[in-house]
Design a protein around this motif. Structure first.
Motif, PDB file in Angstrom:
ATOM      1  N   TRP A 146      93.205 -64.566 -11.930  1.00 11.10           N
ATOM      2  CA  TRP A 146      92.473 -63.778 -12.741  1.00 11.10           C
ATOM      3  C   TRP A 146      91.994 -64.003 -14.029  1.00 11.10           C
ATOM      4  O   TRP A 146      90.826 -63.855 -14.448  1.00 11.10           O
ATOM      5  CB  TRP A 146      92.728 -62.302 -12.702  1.00 11.10           C
ATOM      6  CG  TRP A 146      94.148 -61.998 -13.325  1.00 11.10           C
ATOM      7  CD1 TRP A 146      95.198 -62.229 -12.737  1.00 11.10           C
ATOM      8  CD2 TRP A 146      94.310 -61.762 -14.623  1.00 11.10           C
ATOM      9  NE1 TRP A 146      96.224 -61.814 -13.675  1.00 11.10           N
ATOM     10  CE2 TRP A 146      95.778 -61.506 -14.890  1.00 11.10           C
ATOM     11  CE3 TRP A 146      93.430 -61.415 -15.564  1.00 11.10           C
ATOM     12  CZ2 TRP A 146      96.017 -61.470 -16.080  1.00 11.10           C
ATOM     13  CZ3 TRP A 146      93.891 -61.164 -16.995  1.00 11.10           C
ATOM     14  CH2 TRP A 146      95.447 -61.194 -17.114  1.00 11.10           C
ATOM     15  N   SER A 147      92.759 -64.594 -14.755  1.00 10.56           N
ATOM     16  CA  SER A 147      92.913 -65.079 -16.331  1.00 10.56           C
ATOM     17  C   SER A 147      91.732 -66.163 -16.434  1.00 10.56           C
ATOM     18  O   SER A 147      91.289 -66.059 -17.565  1.00 10.56           O
ATOM     19  CB  SER A 147      94.242 -65.385 -17.009  1.00 10.56           C
ATOM     20  OG  SER A 147      94.645 -66.530 -16.270  1.00 10.56           O
ATOM     21  N   VAL A 148      91.559 -66.767 -15.513  1.00 16.83           N
ATOM     22  CA  VAL A 148      90.747 -68.238 -15.640  1.00 16.83           C
ATOM     23  C   VAL A 148      89.468 -68.036 -14.847  1.00 16.83           C
ATOM     24  O   VAL A 148      88.631 -68.729 -14.482  1.00 16.83           O
ATOM     25  CB  VAL A 148      91.249 -69.517 -15.454  1.00 16.83           C
ATOM     26  CG1 VAL A 148      92.355 -69.635 -16.554  1.00 16.83           C
ATOM     27  CG2 VAL A 148      91.998 -69.425 -13.848  1.00 16.83           C
ATOM     28  N   ALA A 149      89.436 -66.869 -14.014  1.00 15.89           N
ATOM     29  CA  ALA A 149      88.106 -66.593 -13.093  1.00 15.89           C
ATOM     30  C   ALA A 149      86.752 -66.715 -13.823  1.00 15.89           C
ATOM     31  O   ALA A 149      85.879 -67.312 -13.324  1.00 15.89           O
ATOM     32  CB  ALA A 149      88.224 -65.389 -12.350  1.00 15.89           C
ATOM     33  N   LYS A 150      86.729 -66.104 -14.969  1.00 14.66           N
ATOM     34  CA  LYS A 150      85.352 -65.994 -15.574  1.00 14.66           C
ATOM     35  C   LYS A 150      85.180 -67.531 -16.152  1.00 14.66           C
ATOM     36  O   LYS A 150      84.109 -67.948 -15.897  1.00 14.66           O
ATOM     37  CB  LYS A 150      85.544 -65.325 -16.898  1.00 14.66           C
ATOM     38  CG  LYS A 150      84.257 -65.183 -17.696  1.00 14.66           C
ATOM     39  CD  LYS A 150      84.561 -64.003 -18.812  1.00 14.66           C
ATOM     40  CE  LYS A 150      83.484 -64.074 -19.960  1.00 14.66           C
ATOM     41  NZ  LYS A 150      83.434 -63.116 -21.026  1.00 14.66           N
ATOM     42  N   ASP A 162      85.394 -65.297  -6.299  1.00 19.53           N
ATOM     43  CA  ASP A 162      85.994 -64.241  -6.154  1.00 19.53           C
ATOM     44  C   ASP A 162      87.074 -63.771  -6.926  1.00 19.53           C
ATOM     45  O   ASP A 162      88.048 -64.320  -6.655  1.00 19.53           O
ATOM     46  CB  ASP A 162      86.296 -64.119  -4.457  1.00 19.53           C
ATOM     47  CG  ASP A 162      86.679 -62.879  -4.010  1.00 19.53           C
ATOM     48  OD1 ASP A 162      87.050 -61.862  -4.884  1.00 19.53           O
ATOM     49  OD2 ASP A 162      86.583 -62.461  -2.998  1.00 19.53           O
ATOM     50  N   ALA A 163      86.987 -63.056  -7.807  1.00 22.86           N
ATOM     51  CA  ALA A 163      88.093 -62.795  -8.989  1.00 22.86           C
ATOM     52  C   ALA A 163      89.051 -61.799  -8.488  1.00 22.86           C
ATOM     53  O   ALA A 163      90.138 -61.731  -9.129  1.00 22.86           O
ATOM     54  CB  ALA A 163      87.225 -62.333 -10.156  1.00 22.86           C
ATOM     55  N   ASP A 164      88.928 -61.323  -7.284  1.00 24.91           N
ATOM     56  CA  ASP A 164      89.856 -60.287  -6.780  1.00 24.91           C
ATOM     57  C   ASP A 164      90.670 -61.133  -5.471  1.00 24.91           C
ATOM     58  O   ASP A 164      91.565 -60.288  -5.356  1.00 24.91           O
ATOM     59  CB  ASP A 164      89.089 -59.043  -6.438  1.00 24.91           C
ATOM     60  CG  ASP A 164      90.240 -57.831  -6.293  1.00 24.91           C
ATOM     61  OD1 ASP A 164      90.976 -57.693  -7.156  1.00 24.91           O
ATOM     62  OD2 ASP A 164      90.148 -57.066  -5.188  1.00 24.91           O
ATOM     63  N   ALA A 165      90.136 -61.873  -4.904  1.00 23.63           N
ATOM     64  CA  ALA A 165      90.802 -62.315  -3.632  1.00 23.63           C
ATOM     65  C   ALA A 165      92.228 -63.077  -3.885  1.00 23.63           C
ATOM     66  O   ALA A 165      92.508 -63.589  -5.002  1.00 23.63           O
ATOM     67  CB  ALA A 165      89.872 -63.635  -3.008  1.00 23.63           C
ATOM     68  N   ILE A 166      93.035 -62.776  -3.035  1.00 28.19           N
ATOM     69  CA  ILE A 166      94.552 -63.407  -3.164  1.00 28.19           C
ATOM     70  C   ILE A 166      94.341 -64.606  -2.856  1.00 28.19           C
ATOM     71  O   ILE A 166      95.047 -65.554  -3.266  1.00 28.19           O
ATOM     72  CB  ILE A 166      95.697 -62.464  -2.169  1.00 28.19           C
ATOM     73  CG1 ILE A 166      95.552 -60.994  -2.945  1.00 28.19           C
ATOM     74  CG2 ILE A 166      96.685 -63.392  -2.180  1.00 28.19           C
ATOM     75  CD1 ILE A 166      96.127 -61.023  -4.093  1.00 28.19           C
ATOM     76  N   TYR A 167      93.591 -64.936  -1.406  1.00 31.64           N
ATOM     77  CA  TYR A 167      93.346 -66.081  -1.151  1.00 31.64           C
ATOM     78  C   TYR A 167      91.804 -66.271  -0.404  1.00 31.64           C
ATOM     79  O   TYR A 167      91.597 -65.240   0.016  1.00 31.64           O
ATOM     80  CB  TYR A 167      94.498 -66.948  -0.440  1.00 31.64           C
ATOM     81  CG  TYR A 167      94.827 -66.228   0.863  1.00 31.64           C
ATOM     82  CD1 TYR A 167      94.193 -66.573   2.030  1.00 31.64           C
ATOM     83  CD2 TYR A 167      95.690 -65.441   1.048  1.00 31.64           C
ATOM     84  CE1 TYR A 167      94.319 -66.114   3.268  1.00 31.64           C
ATOM     85  CE2 TYR A 167      96.335 -64.725   1.962  1.00 31.64           C
ATOM     86  CZ  TYR A 167      95.446 -65.108   3.193  1.00 31.64           C
ATOM     87  OH  TYR A 167      95.930 -64.518   4.442  1.00 31.64           O
ATOM     88  N   VAL A 168      91.324 -67.462  -0.262  1.00 30.15           N
ATOM     89  CA  VAL A 168      90.081 -67.653   0.400  1.00 30.15           C
ATOM     90  C   VAL A 168      90.184 -68.639   1.438  1.00 30.15           C
ATOM     91  O   VAL A 168      90.725 -69.754   0.716  1.00 30.15           O
ATOM     92  CB  VAL A 168      88.917 -67.865  -0.581  1.00 30.15           C
ATOM     93  CG1 VAL A 168      87.637 -68.187   0.342  1.00 30.15           C
ATOM     94  CG2 VAL A 168      88.525 -66.585  -1.230  1.00 30.15           C
ATOM     95  N   ARG A 169      89.638 -68.664   2.382  1.00 33.05           N
ATOM     96  CA  ARG A 169      89.646 -69.806   3.699  1.00 33.05           C
ATOM     97  C   ARG A 169      88.153 -69.947   3.875  1.00 33.05           C
ATOM     98  O   ARG A 169      87.404 -69.070   4.125  1.00 33.05           O
ATOM     99  CB  ARG A 169      90.397 -69.506   4.852  1.00 33.05           C
ATOM    100  CG  ARG A 169      90.016 -70.335   5.939  1.00 33.05           C
ATOM    101  CD  ARG A 169      90.939 -70.041   7.109  1.00 33.05           C
ATOM    102  NE  ARG A 169      90.090 -70.566   8.183  1.00 33.05           N
ATOM    103  CZ  ARG A 169      90.580 -70.430   9.446  1.00 33.05           C
ATOM    104  NH1 ARG A 169      91.359 -69.635   9.991  1.00 33.05           N
ATOM    105  NH2 ARG A 169      89.763 -70.957  10.642  1.00 33.05           N
ATOM    106  N   ASP A 170      87.683 -71.280   3.560  1.00 27.02           N
ATOM    107  CA  ASP A 170      86.228 -71.508   3.984  1.00 27.02           C
ATOM    108  C   ASP A 170      86.209 -72.464   4.866  1.00 27.02           C
ATOM    109  O   ASP A 170      87.023 -73.732   4.770  1.00 27.02           O
ATOM    110  CB  ASP A 170      85.703 -72.182   2.610  1.00 27.02           C
ATOM    111  CG  ASP A 170      84.220 -72.089   2.677  1.00 27.02           C
ATOM    112  OD1 ASP A 170      83.504 -72.023   3.790  1.00 27.02           O
ATOM    113  OD2 ASP A 170      83.345 -71.928   1.608  1.00 27.02           O
ATOM    114  N   ASP A 171      85.583 -72.372   6.005  1.00 21.37           N
ATOM    115  CA  ASP A 171      85.450 -73.366   7.047  1.00 21.37           C
ATOM    116  C   ASP A 171      84.354 -74.062   6.905  1.00 21.37           C
ATOM    117  O   ASP A 171      83.241 -73.729   6.669  1.00 21.37           O
ATOM    118  CB  ASP A 171      85.477 -72.746   8.608  1.00 21.37           C
ATOM    119  CG  ASP A 171      86.788 -71.998   8.904  1.00 21.37           C
ATOM    120  OD1 ASP A 171      87.927 -72.356   8.219  1.00 21.37           O
ATOM    121  OD2 ASP A 171      86.616 -71.015   9.573  1.00 21.37           O
TER     122      ASP A 171
END
Length: 344
Positions: A146-150, A162-171
């Motif tokens: 979150w501290s480096v999302a911006k 996505d500044a709130d996601a714990i993790y993201v999977r992209d196929d």
């Protein structure tokens, strides 16, 4: 692409963990521990190890982390390119990612060449900057700390942060074939992601056993915003945006529209939406939604006798169904389950 339910006779999933001087130690050790516990449980079932983890860096040898701990890299990036990667490559993050990024041209170039040959490419925390610099996250959704999302969003405007996601999977499906790109939030979120990898490879039961060993949720309830919406409202220096955030927090029991927020900031709706996104890393509607969620969580924890419809009314959601929808969407559990777990 699926790896699910590896059978006893198949070879282990080889995981190449990429580190560099100043890497975050917990982001390396956490996932390694997950895969090690998975191996222990597989052996207990009479199966062979499911994972083989190897440490990679620009050169072989000792690589110092951001703590007293160091790891021994047994292979270099060049050797990995020649021999081929395993089914998974993990790039860890750094506390000082923008500084490290400037001295990591070899890693970025390696990713640009090798990414299409990696079935499952993972960046933990600020490690997403390496993937973004290599152009691998363009027009793709990605998570980071979150501290480096911006900073990630500003430096790489084509990345959908996505500044709130714990993790993201992209196929990914393109002319080079099918593969996956995973990104995660900071530090311990790498463990959440590793548990998801185990679940993908060997199923829910094994992942749950590992989570129990680590005394963790298999799926953490909530996103990064759970650290406190009111605290996040203090992080922007833009007085107009900050005033709107405080106004929203004071009027959660009422409907809140974009027009009302823009009016509070004395801006047009379009300009306000853009400024708010730039300052906070999330849309105005996302902020309102997260604020309602946190307020509801606090009420469920403190007011054990309140009906759910009363809780919903106090946070401006209007109905018990709307409250349930928000909790399932954001936390993956119902309000009832949340109250049973965290209430008085």
């Amino acid at each position: 692409m699926e790896h699910r339910h590896t059978h006893p006779h198949t070879l282990p999933h080889r995981i190449d963990l990429i580190v560099y001087p100043g890497f975050k130690s917990l982001e390396a050790i956490g996932p390694m521990s997950v895969f090690d516990y998975a191996n222990i449980h597989l052996r207990a079932r009479g199966q062979r190890d499911g994972y083989e983890v190897r440490i990679t860096s620009a050169a072989q040898g000792v690589v110092q982390s951001d703590t007293l701990m160091a790891l021994q890299a047994t292979q270099s990036l060049g050797e990995l390119a020649e021999r081929g990667t395993g089914c998974t490559v993990i790039v860890v993050g750094s506390r000082h990612i923008e500084t490290v990024l400037g001295t990591s041209g070899e890693l970025v170039q390696w990713l640009q060449v090798m990414a299409v040959r990696v079935p499952r490419l993972i960046a933990l925390c600020s490690g997403s900057f390496f993937l973004a610099e290599a152009g691998l996250l363009d027009e793709r959704r990605a998570a980071t700390h979150w501290s480096v999302a911006k900073a990630l969003a500003q430096r790489y405007p084509r990345v959908q942060v996505d500044a709130d996601a714990i993790y993201v999977r992209d196929d990914v499906k393109d002319s080079d074939g099918e593969r996956q790109i995973w990104t995660s939030a900071g530090v311990t979120a790498g463990i959440d992601l590793a548990l998801a990898v185990v679940e993908q490879d060997f199923g829910h039961a094994l992942a749950l056993e590992v989570a129990r060993d680590l005394v963790m949720y298999l799926k953490r309830p909530g996103g990064q915003s759970q650290f406190s919406v009111p605290l996040a409202a203090q992080s922007t220096q833009h007085r107009g945006v900050q005033a709107v955030q405080q106004w929203v927090l004071a009027h959660l029991e009422k409907p809140v529209t974009l027009a009302q927020m823009a009016e509070q900031a004395a801006m047009s709706e379009r300009h306000f939406r853009r400024v708010f996104q730039q300052e906070t890393g999330q849309s105005p509607s996302a902020f309102v939604e997260n604020a309602r969620l946190e307020a509801a969580k606090q009420l469920l924890e403190a007011q054990s006798q309140w009906p759910l419809k009363t809780v919903a009314a106090h946070v401006g959601l209007g109905s018990e169904q709307a409250l349930r929808h928000l909790f399932v969407k954001k936390l993956g559990i119902t309000p009832v389950a949340y109250r049973e777990r965290f209430g008085d």
